[in-house]
Scaffold this motif. Structure first.
Motif, PDB file in Angstrom:
ATOM      1  N   PHE A 133      79.089  26.794 -21.771  1.00 29.56           N
ATOM      2  CA  PHE A 133      80.410  26.232 -21.993  1.00 29.56           C
ATOM      3  C   PHE A 133      80.737  26.359 -23.476  1.00 29.56           C
ATOM      4  O   PHE A 133      79.948  25.938 -24.327  1.00 29.56           O
ATOM      5  CB  PHE A 133      80.451  24.788 -21.502  1.00 29.56           C
ATOM      6  N   MET A 159      85.758  25.289 -22.436  1.00 24.36           N
ATOM      7  CA  MET A 159      85.888  23.872 -22.092  1.00 24.36           C
ATOM      8  C   MET A 159      86.095  23.054 -23.359  1.00 24.36           C
ATOM      9  O   MET A 159      85.425  23.294 -24.371  1.00 24.36           O
ATOM     10  CB  MET A 159      84.621  23.409 -21.361  1.00 24.36           C
ATOM     11  N   ARG A 164      83.538  18.506 -21.879  1.00 21.52           N
ATOM     12  CA  ARG A 164      82.107  18.778 -22.066  1.00 21.52           C
ATOM     13  C   ARG A 164      81.314  17.479 -22.167  1.00 21.52           C
ATOM     14  O   ARG A 164      80.205  17.376 -21.631  1.00 21.52           O
ATOM     15  CB  ARG A 164      81.897  19.634 -23.318  1.00 21.52           C
TER      16      ARG A 164
END
Length: 258
Positions: A133, A159, A164
């Protein structure tokens, strides 16, 4: 493009291997303890002659990218040191719950490269299936981080920091807390002279089910049935704080009953 790694723990160990296998030159590995950086360098081996182990961040320059694979509490401290050395550096952290803003206050070119996986030094991980991510302070840095991530993994998702952070919280429930339940289960097995391995088929089936069913649909056991006799029997076998944990879990399971 040369990459410098700050950190020598579980995440750093696996990430260095993955980057090296993807063909990235590693400028060096920096750790508070030189012996830890040297050990990691020796364990992985076959580095370019210029790759160094050091306890001084300055020695990593002129790396093009610095990846901070350190514990969350150390990220700000390391960032502050780096900002005095070279505020123009491209600096990336690997944390699930630390916001990008912690770095962007110090560096115009910064980002996040967060691998969602549990890492233990002695257990190899197939990085191609580890989701990464990513987040960055600008498009140029995002493209750079994306390129790095796609070279070591097939699953890369952009993200933001809040998403997150929530995902990291979910991961703690799904991994760390579940593993601690295994610890508690092992202790109960030991008390009656049984091997923890007897539980592995149950653990494997429980894990397999949530690939096909939602976690709520997969829930079984005395709590979901509200079997008070068994719940009280189990609690009588436990001391504190395990008895309290058992009751908290049972109550919460019943709250989510379909």
């Amino acid at each position: 493009m040369k990459i410098g790694i700050v950190g020598s723990g579980n995440v750093a160990s696996h990430l260095v291997r993955a980057l090296k296998n993807a063909g990235y030159p590693i400028a060096g590995i920096c750790s508070r303890r030189l012996s830890h950086a040297e050990k990691l360098l020796n364990e992985i081996g076959d580095f370019e002659q210029a790759t160094i182990a050091t306890e001084s961040i300055e020695d990593l320059f002129p790396a093009d990218v610095l990846i901070l694979a350190v514990n969350d509490d150390s990220i700000l401290e390391v960032a502050q040191v780096l900002s005095k050395i070279d505020p123009g550096s491209c600096v990336i952290h690997t944390s699930g719950s630390t916001a990008l803003s912690l770095l962007s206050e110090h560096f115009p070119n910064c980002g996040v490269l967060y691998p969602l996986q549990t890492f233990s030094k002695d257990r190899r991980v197939k990085f191609s299936s580890v989701p990464f991510f990513i987040e960055a302070s600008n498009k140029k840095t995002l493209d750079l981080i994306s390129s790095i991530a796609y070279n070591i993994s097939e699953r890369v998702v952009e993200m933001n920091s809040e998403q997150r952070r929530r995902m990291h919280l979910a991961a703690v429930f799904a991994c760390n807390f579940v593993n601690h339940c295994y610890v508690l289960a092992e202790q109960e097995m030991i008390k009656c002279g049984l091997d923890f391995e007897l539980l592995l088929p149950l653990i494997d089936e429980t894990t397999s089910k949530v690939h096909r069913l939602s976690p709520q649909q997969a829930q079984t056991g005395p709590a979901i049935r509200n079997d008070k006799r068994i719940i009280n029997l189990h609690k009588a076998l436990l001391g504190q704080p395990e008895q309290e944990i058992y009751q908290l879990f049972s109550d919460n399971i019943q709250r989510y009953k379909l």
